[in-house]
Design an enzyme around this catalytic site. Sequence first.
Site, short mmCIF file in Angstrom:
data_model
loop_
_atom_site.label_atom_id
_atom_site.label_comp_id
_atom_site.label_asym_id
_atom_site.label_seq_id
_atom_site.Cartn_x
_atom_site.Cartn_y
_atom_site.Cartn_z
N GLU A 21 0.79 -1.25 0.00
CA GLU A 21 0.00 0.00 0.00
C GLU A 21 0.82 1.28 0.00
OE1 GLU A 21 -2.78 -0.55 3.26
OE2 GLU A 21 -3.34 -2.52 2.52
N GLU A 53 -6.36 -10.91 -0.22
CA GLU A 53 -7.27 -10.19 0.67
C GLU A 53 -8.68 -10.05 0.11
OE1 GLU A 53 -5.53 -6.75 2.49
OE2 GLU A 53 -3.51 -7.50 2.29
O1 9MR Z 1 -7.23 -7.71 8.92
C1 9MR Z 1 -6.29 -6.89 9.56
C2 9MR Z 1 -6.90 -6.33 10.83
O2 9MR Z 1 -7.09 -7.37 11.77
C3 9MR Z 1 -6.00 -5.26 11.41
O3 9MR Z 1 -6.66 -4.65 12.50
C4 9MR Z 1 -5.70 -4.22 10.33
C5 9MR Z 1 -4.80 -3.15 10.89
O4 9MR Z 1 -4.42 -2.25 9.94
O5 9MR Z 1 -5.07 -4.85 9.25
C6 9MR Z 1 -5.91 -5.76 8.61
O6 9MR Z 1 -5.29 -6.31 7.47
C7 9MR Z 1 -4.98 -5.37 6.43
C8 9MR Z 1 -3.81 -5.95 5.66
O7 9MR Z 1 -2.75 -6.24 6.53
C9 9MR Z 1 -3.36 -4.98 4.58
N1 9MR Z 1 -4.45 -4.61 3.71
C10 9MR Z 1 -5.66 -4.17 4.36
C11 9MR Z 1 -6.10 -5.21 5.39
C12 9MR Z 1 -7.41 -4.84 5.99
O8 9MR Z 1 -7.25 -3.66 6.73
#
Ligand code: 9MR
Length: 378
Positions: free
Chosen positions: A164, A269
């Site tokens: 990202e 994802e």
């Molecule tokens: O699913 C993840 C969630 O449990 C966390 O709180 C969050 C914190 O930023 O990150 C989520 O996973 C992310 C992933 O690592 C990167 N792309 C977006 C995902 C959803 O936020």
Amino acid sequence: MNYKFFMKTIFYVGVLALFAVGCGQTPQSKTATLRDALKDKFYIGTALSVSQFSGIDTLSERVAKENFSAIVPENCMKSMFLQPKEGEFFFDEADKYVAWGEANNMWITGHCLVWHSQAPDWLFVDENGNNVSPEILTERLKNHITTVVSRYKGRIKGWDVVNEAILDDGSWRNSKLYEILGEEFIPLAFQFAHEADPDVELYYNDYSMALPAKCATVVELVKKLKERGLRIDAVGMQGHIGMDYPTLEAFENSLLSLASTGVKVMITELDLTVLPSPNPNMGAAVETNFDYQKELNPYAEGLPDSVSQAWDSRMGEFFALFLKHSDKITRVTLWGVCDKDSWRNDWPVPGRTDYALLFDRQGNPKPVVQTIINKTKE
Ligand code: 9MR
């Protein structure tokens, strides 16, 4: 009929009957799982939380084992967890994750080496809280990446190296990484990861990739990395999608432009929210949140059949697209196992009930799972 002849006849009839029953139970007629059905197409993956590989959430653990062929750690390998203080690494959960993947014959991915979010505060600043110099940040990134990638050398098969870094309008995200190192943090991260494990696959991963401006910058990034002789195997198109965004056409266009650079594409994802969003088409910008309101949580007591059918049909259309381009796609990963596990229940509005994944709250496959299995035979 003499007694001996009678007994012999009974014996042969019995053998024949057993043979017939046995034939009826050959593996071909057993219901295929998603994992089996997609085996010649692409890996079908899921994100795992710590409780799912630590013997706590045994329901989702079972569903993951039976249905998926690849895993990615939802949180435990992010830099704030792996290196909460400079030089102090914490690998207990990451080690468990990798061991679980090996024990269950999974394609194991690491997520993520460099991300502006879920990074420890110390990474970017000195003892006075001022940004560190480009040299110091480079050294810190090198140390983090080298330590982590070397630890799982040969066991983790692919890494989300940078996550990202680009905004939806195609410009660079003004993160601490970018502020201190400019675009250069990306090639540096790819270089350090490759040096630590020359055989591991390396990926760039981002959301809202169906937006043409964003996708165009990623295409340029891939070309630049390749021009510099750096390894990049695939781009991850995060699939945080909604019922009316993006269009299949826009998603397909981006998939094709990314693949035209010579890298593979992974759908990472993947989840399909069915809930209303205060801000439509928002991808997965974790920093954007809204307060809970009852009207934004319409399906707390269950999903009406019509909505559930619409969800199934849209998820089915996306999988049909993935199967159409299975020569370009190496992995499709759901962001979670069962609906109860999905981060969508808490983002962008906390405390809602969403239905974003392929398995319901009890671990049962939704109808689309069989649809996908059938489509693999077409
Ligand atoms: O699913 C993840 C969630 O449990 C966390 O709180 C969050 C914190 O930023 O990150 C989520 O996973 C992310 C992933 O690592 C990167 N792309 C977006 C995902 C959803 O936020």
